[in-house]
Design a protein around this motif. Structure first.
Motif, PDB file in Angstrom:
ATOM      1  N   HIS A  69     -61.468  53.010-106.029  1.00 27.72           N
ATOM      2  CA  HIS A  69     -61.077  51.743-105.401  1.00 27.72           C
ATOM      3  C   HIS A  69     -61.602  50.512-106.133  1.00 27.72           C
ATOM      4  CE1 HIS A  69     -59.530  53.960-101.918  1.00 27.72           C
ATOM      5  NE2 HIS A  69     -60.575  54.740-102.090  1.00 27.72           N
ATOM      6  N   ASP A  70     -62.219  50.699-107.277  1.00 28.81           N
ATOM      7  CA  ASP A  70     -62.833  49.569-107.977  1.00 28.81           C
ATOM      8  C   ASP A  70     -61.822  48.526-108.430  1.00 28.81           C
ATOM      9  OD1 ASP A  70     -65.350  50.628-107.675  1.00 28.81           O
ATOM     10  OD2 ASP A  70     -65.471  51.460-109.693  1.00 28.81           O
ATOM     11  N   HIS A  71     -60.568  48.882-108.530  1.00 24.63           N
ATOM     12  CA  HIS A  71     -59.543  47.948-108.990  1.00 24.63           C
ATOM     13  C   HIS A  71     -58.922  47.144-107.854  1.00 24.63           C
ATOM     14  CE1 HIS A  71     -57.460  51.470-107.525  1.00 24.63           C
ATOM     15  NE2 HIS A  71     -56.318  50.793-107.498  1.00 24.63           N
ATOM     16  N   ARG A  72     -59.263  47.494-106.593  1.00 24.62           N
ATOM     17  CA  ARG A  72     -58.570  46.921-105.442  1.00 24.62           C
ATOM     18  C   ARG A  72     -59.369  45.817-104.762  1.00 24.62           C
ATOM     19  NH1 ARG A  72     -58.385  50.459-101.245  1.00 24.62           N
ATOM     20  NH2 ARG A  72     -56.904  49.021-100.268  1.00 24.62           N
ATOM     21  N   LEU A  73     -58.638  44.921-104.080  1.00 26.83           N
ATOM     22  CA  LEU A  73     -59.209  43.952-103.148  1.00 26.83           C
ATOM     23  C   LEU A  73     -58.735  44.309-101.742  1.00 26.83           C
ATOM     24  CD1 LEU A  73     -58.657  40.614-105.108  1.00 26.83           C
ATOM     25  CD2 LEU A  73     -60.801  41.848-104.796  1.00 26.83           C
ATOM     26  N   PRO A  74     -59.405  43.810-100.713  1.00 25.53           N
ATOM     27  CA  PRO A  74     -58.970  44.119 -99.346  1.00 25.53           C
ATOM     28  C   PRO A  74     -57.551  43.622 -99.082  1.00 25.53           C
ATOM     29  CG  PRO A  74     -61.173  43.174 -99.351  1.00 25.53           C
ATOM     30  CD  PRO A  74     -60.644  42.999-100.732  1.00 25.53           C
ATOM     31  N   PRO A  75     -56.767  44.369 -98.346  1.00 27.35           N
ATOM     32  CA  PRO A  75     -55.410  43.912 -98.007  1.00 27.35           C
ATOM     33  C   PRO A  75     -55.462  42.732 -97.039  1.00 27.35           C
ATOM     34  CG  PRO A  75     -55.911  45.940 -96.840  1.00 27.35           C
ATOM     35  CD  PRO A  75     -57.048  45.703 -97.785  1.00 27.35           C
ATOM     36  N   THR A  76     -54.558  41.779 -97.227  1.00 25.49           N
ATOM     37  CA  THR A  76     -54.512  40.592 -96.365  1.00 25.49           C
ATOM     38  C   THR A  76     -53.099  40.305 -95.874  1.00 25.49           C
ATOM     39  OG1 THR A  76     -54.284  39.223 -98.348  1.00 25.49           O
ATOM     40  CG2 THR A  76     -56.504  39.479 -97.451  1.00 25.49           C
ATOM     41  N   ALA A  77     -52.132  41.126 -96.229  1.00 25.56           N
ATOM     42  CA  ALA A  77     -50.736  40.855 -95.885  1.00 25.56           C
ATOM     43  C   ALA A  77     -50.522  40.914 -94.379  1.00 25.56           C
ATOM     44  CB  ALA A  77     -49.831  41.875 -96.583  1.00 25.56           C
ATOM     45  N   ALA A  78     -49.444  40.287 -93.935  1.00 28.41           N
ATOM     46  CA  ALA A  78     -49.050  40.386 -92.529  1.00 28.41           C
ATOM     47  C   ALA A  78     -48.881  41.862 -92.174  1.00 28.41           C
ATOM     48  CB  ALA A  78     -47.757  39.628 -92.296  1.00 28.41           C
ATOM     49  N   GLY A  79     -49.383  42.237 -91.037  1.00 27.48           N
ATOM     50  CA  GLY A  79     -49.296  43.627 -90.607  1.00 27.48           C
ATOM     51  C   GLY A  79     -50.541  44.433 -90.893  1.00 27.48           C
ATOM     52  N   THR A  80     -51.506  43.836 -91.632  1.00 25.61           N
ATOM     53  CA  THR A  80     -52.732  44.574 -91.939  1.00 25.61           C
ATOM     54  C   THR A  80     -53.479  44.946 -90.669  1.00 25.61           C
ATOM     55  OG1 THR A  80     -52.964  43.516 -94.103  1.00 25.61           O
ATOM     56  CG2 THR A  80     -54.950  44.485 -93.140  1.00 25.61           C
ATOM     57  N   GLU A  81     -53.584  43.988 -89.731  1.00 26.92           N
ATOM     58  CA  GLU A  81     -54.324  44.264 -88.500  1.00 26.92           C
ATOM     59  C   GLU A  81     -53.677  45.404 -87.719  1.00 26.92           C
ATOM     60  OE1 GLU A  81     -53.235  41.312 -89.568  1.00 26.92           O
ATOM     61  OE2 GLU A  81     -54.432  39.645 -88.757  1.00 26.92           O
ATOM     62  N   GLY A  82     -52.349  45.390 -87.643  1.00 28.69           N
ATOM     63  CA  GLY A  82     -51.666  46.456 -86.912  1.00 28.69           C
ATOM     64  C   GLY A  82     -51.885  47.811 -87.548  1.00 28.69           C
ATOM     65  N   ALA A  83     -51.816  47.866 -88.868  1.00 29.81           N
ATOM     66  CA  ALA A  83     -52.047  49.130 -89.561  1.00 29.81           C
ATOM     67  C   ALA A  83     -53.477  49.611 -89.362  1.00 29.81           C
ATOM     68  CB  ALA A  83     -51.748  48.960 -91.051  1.00 29.81           C
ATOM     69  N   GLU A  84     -54.416  48.678 -89.363  1.00 31.74           N
ATOM     70  CA  GLU A  84     -55.815  49.069 -89.168  1.00 31.74           C
ATOM     71  C   GLU A  84     -56.028  49.611 -87.758  1.00 31.74           C
ATOM     72  OE1 GLU A  84     -60.285  47.358 -90.146  1.00 31.74           O
ATOM     73  OE2 GLU A  84     -58.606  45.954 -90.048  1.00 31.74           O
ATOM     74  N   ARG A  85     -55.434  48.972 -86.774  1.00 35.18           N
ATOM     75  CA  ARG A  85     -55.555  49.466 -85.400  1.00 35.18           C
ATOM     76  C   ARG A  85     -54.928  50.852 -85.250  1.00 35.18           C
ATOM     77  NH1 ARG A  85     -57.148  45.452 -81.750  1.00 35.18           N
ATOM     78  NH2 ARG A  85     -56.942  43.300 -82.502  1.00 35.18           N
ATOM     79  N   ALA A  86     -53.818  51.074 -85.928  1.00 37.61           N
ATOM     80  CA  ALA A  86     -53.192  52.397 -85.874  1.00 37.61           C
ATOM     81  C   ALA A  86     -54.101  53.445 -86.506  1.00 37.61           C
ATOM     82  CB  ALA A  86     -51.846  52.359 -86.592  1.00 37.61           C
ATOM     83  N   GLY A  87     -54.777  53.077 -87.595  1.00 31.10           N
ATOM     84  CA  GLY A  87     -55.728  53.992 -88.217  1.00 31.10           C
ATOM     85  C   GLY A  87     -56.895  54.306 -87.307  1.00 31.10           C
ATOM     86  N   ILE A  88     -57.366  53.299 -86.574  1.00 32.81           N
ATOM     87  CA  ILE A  88     -58.448  53.517 -85.616  1.00 32.81           C
ATOM     88  C   ILE A  88     -58.007  54.516 -84.538  1.00 32.81           C
ATOM     89  CG2 ILE A  88     -59.773  52.403 -83.770  1.00 32.81           C
ATOM     90  CD1 ILE A  88     -59.856  49.886 -85.580  1.00 32.81           C
ATOM     91  N   ALA A  89     -56.785  54.337 -84.051  1.00 28.82           N
ATOM     92  CA  ALA A  89     -56.270  55.248 -83.014  1.00 28.82           C
ATOM     93  C   ALA A  89     -56.183  56.683 -83.534  1.00 28.82           C
ATOM     94  CB  ALA A  89     -54.904  54.766 -82.535  1.00 28.82           C
ATOM     95  N   ARG A  90     -55.735  56.848 -84.773  1.00 33.67           N
ATOM     96  CA  ARG A  90     -55.647  58.206 -85.344  1.00 33.67           C
ATOM     97  C   ARG A  90     -57.032  58.845 -85.482  1.00 33.67           C
ATOM     98  NH1 ARG A  90     -51.641  55.643 -88.471  1.00 33.67           N
ATOM     99  NH2 ARG A  90     -53.119  55.268 -90.178  1.00 33.67           N
ATOM    100  N   LEU A  91     -58.006  58.054 -85.906  1.00 36.08           N
ATOM    101  CA  LEU A  91     -59.354  58.595 -86.057  1.00 36.08           C
ATOM    102  C   LEU A  91     -59.964  58.937 -84.704  1.00 36.08           C
ATOM    103  CD1 LEU A  91     -60.718  56.326 -88.908  1.00 36.08           C
ATOM    104  CD2 LEU A  91     -60.554  58.814 -88.969  1.00 36.08           C
TER     105      LEU A  91
END
Length: 539
Positions: free
Chosen positions: A31-53
């Protein structure tokens, strides 16, 4: 690192997706080449990941063994805290989140570790910074943030722009391919700084519910903030009385403040002597502590002058003199940066700031020798995968807040632990330690009263300055930290108190207690206590 528990592996994959800069500090690949995602929809995707975990945790059944139990507790804690932060303190509305992540996305790859500087990853992140900061400007157009955070972000943006134009080329591994993207990134930082002028102010308080959540889910306490306030206020008052009594016994004609101030005049002979003093006192602390805890002598600590490339950027940023080594690429030792006297700097002021007591307590004990250094070294061998990396120092603080009572509680605790080593501290230095305890208790009061709205920023600053005895030059930074990172200043004193409570209940010898405690890694002290109880080690 060994193959992680499936729960831990799943959580790290989720964490990496949204916080790749953290993974770089952890020394974990990919992941050394990446920056945190900031696009629209990031929060929704993160919440979905939390639900899966959460669903994965629910279906996993019981956990066998210390490592699996702690991995699951840490995962549950992180999911709860991340979701609460999305609801109450979204990072996308925090201007200092953008500047901190952006600055340390580059600096974190340039710090010494057990791997070579990843030149291509540095270039990739430099290329991505303009879009990342532009996204930040766009999001902040419809946001508001406490003025203290906007001020911090401005300082960080200006300092990082200067670093990208000047300091970066001084790095030993500088690559000329970085030059053009670094200039574009510097311009983006300046544009971000300019945009902060229009950012509306916002309240600083996170709220009672958030502090209660942090105390129980992050730090594992079985009591809430009202009890924490009661204990901290009682300690603040008692420690104040103790300082008065110690001063009266030593010199009834002079206040404790005046007597403690004497320590700043006990300085090295010259600015050049500061580095040797650090090394000497670190060695002395290890020897003094040998019967109390096993120092991490097998993993080196290298006190060195701050590298020239970082000189100008270290002050304005969260640039720690000592950082937890990357667990996934730790190498054979950690650098400990000592800031040299600035060109044209005032010699006596520099020497007072690096007095023998300051070097002994803050550098050699709290951060070095048996403090953070030994605790971090032991954490890398913890049974829990997540407990090996949770205390990693990242762009804005610890990777997992749940590590805080162990990380900071231990480092504060060992300052006082060496009072049990005959002759290590002088009578006046012991008074200084009482003052340090009192300041940590004071920070609990500010952390809670500021975020419940009981105190304003001005009242918090006045308390730090007028009652807790913080140096006026330090007050603004302390209050800003309180605003930005709720529940982080209370973990120092409450963590120390939790260790003392476990030690009173421990059934074995002192050295075994300390070695066992920090062997659990970066976990709440309360959870380490639960594991000790399961092992039959507590009375």
């Amino acid at each position: 690192m060994t193959t992680p528990d499936p729960i831990a592996a799943a959580y790290l994959e989720h964490h990496a997706e949204y916080r790749p800069v953290d993974l770089s500090f952890m020394g974990l690949p990919g992941h050394d080449h990446r920056l945190p995602p900031t696009a629209a929809g990031t929060e929704g995707a993160e919440r979905a990941g939390i639900a899966r975990l959460r669903a994965l945790l629910d279906s996993a059944g019981g956990a066998d063994g210390t490592g699996a139990r702690l991995d699951r507790r840490i995962t549950a804690s992180q999911l709860s805290l991340t979701e609460a932060a999305l609801d109450r303190l979204p990072r996308f509305a925090n201007p200092a989140w953008y500047t901190g992540e952006a600055a340390f996305a580059i600096i974190g790859l340039l710090l010494p570790s057990g791997r070579p500087t990843p030149a291509d990853a540095v270039r990739a992140r430099l290329d991505a910074l303009s879009d990342f900061l532009a996204d930040g400007r766009t999001r902040l157009r419809t946001a508001a943030a406490p003025a203290a955070l906007a001020a911090r972000a401005g300082r960080e943006a200006r300092a990082t722009a200067a670093f990208l134009r000047n300091g970066l080329r001084l790095h030993p591994d500088y690559d000329s391919a970085w030059a053009m993207p670094a200039e574009r990134a510097a311009t983006a930082f300046e544009a971000f700084d300019a945009a902060l002028a229009d950012l509306p102010d916002a309240p600083s308080a996170a709220g009672r519910d958030h502090i209660e959540l942090l105390m129980r889910d992050a730090h594992g306490f079985d009591f809430g903030m009202d009890e924490a306030l009661r204990r901290a206020q009682a300690a603040f008052d008692t420690l104040g009385d103790e300082l008065v009594e110690r001063a009266r016994r030593r010199d009834p004609a002079r206040s404790w403040q005046a007597q403690v101030a004497e320590l700043s005049e006990q300085t090295p002979a010259s600015p050049d002597a500061v580095l040797d003093l650090c090394r000497t006192l670190d060695t002395r602390a290890r020897r003094a502590a040998d019967r109390l805890v096993t120092p991490a002598d097998e993993y080196g600590l290298d006190y060195r002058w701050l590298s020239p490339d970082f000189i100008d950027v270290a002050g304005p940023l969260y640039f720690l003199p000592y950082r937890s080594p990357p667990a996934g690429a730790a190498g054979s030792g950690s650098p400990y940066w000592i800031t040299p006297l600035a060109s044209g700097g005032e010699v006596q002021a520099y020497l007072r700031a690096n007095s023998e007591t300051a070097v002994k307590v803050i550098h050699a004990v709290h951060h070095g020798s048996i403090g953070h250094h030994t605790q971090n070294a032991r954490a890398r061998a913890a049974a829990s995968t997540l407990a090996r990396v949770g205390g990693t120092d990242c762009a804005l603080g610890l990777a997992f807040l749940s590590s805080g009572t162990m990380v900071e509680g231990w480092a504060c605790y060992v300052q006082d632990l060496l009072r049990e080593a005959p002759g290590f501290y002088s009578e006046l230095e012991e008074m200084f330690l009482v003052q340090q305890q009192r300041r940590n208790a004071a920070s609990v009061l500010v952390d809670i009263r500021l975020h419940t709205g009981e105190w304003t920023l001005a009242e918090a600053a006045a308390f730090y300055r007028d009652e807790a005895g913080f140096a006026p030059a330090r007050v603004e930074a302390e209050v800003t930290r309180n605003v930005m990172l709720p529940g982080t200043r209370l973990m120092y004193w409450l963590g120390t108190e939790a260790i003392l409570d476990l030690r009173r209940r421990w059934t074995g010898d002192t050295r075994a207690f300390h070695d066992t405690l920090i062997g659990y890694g970066h976990v709440p002290i309360a959870w380490a206590g639960d594991e000790m109880a399961l092992a039959g080690k507590l009375g």
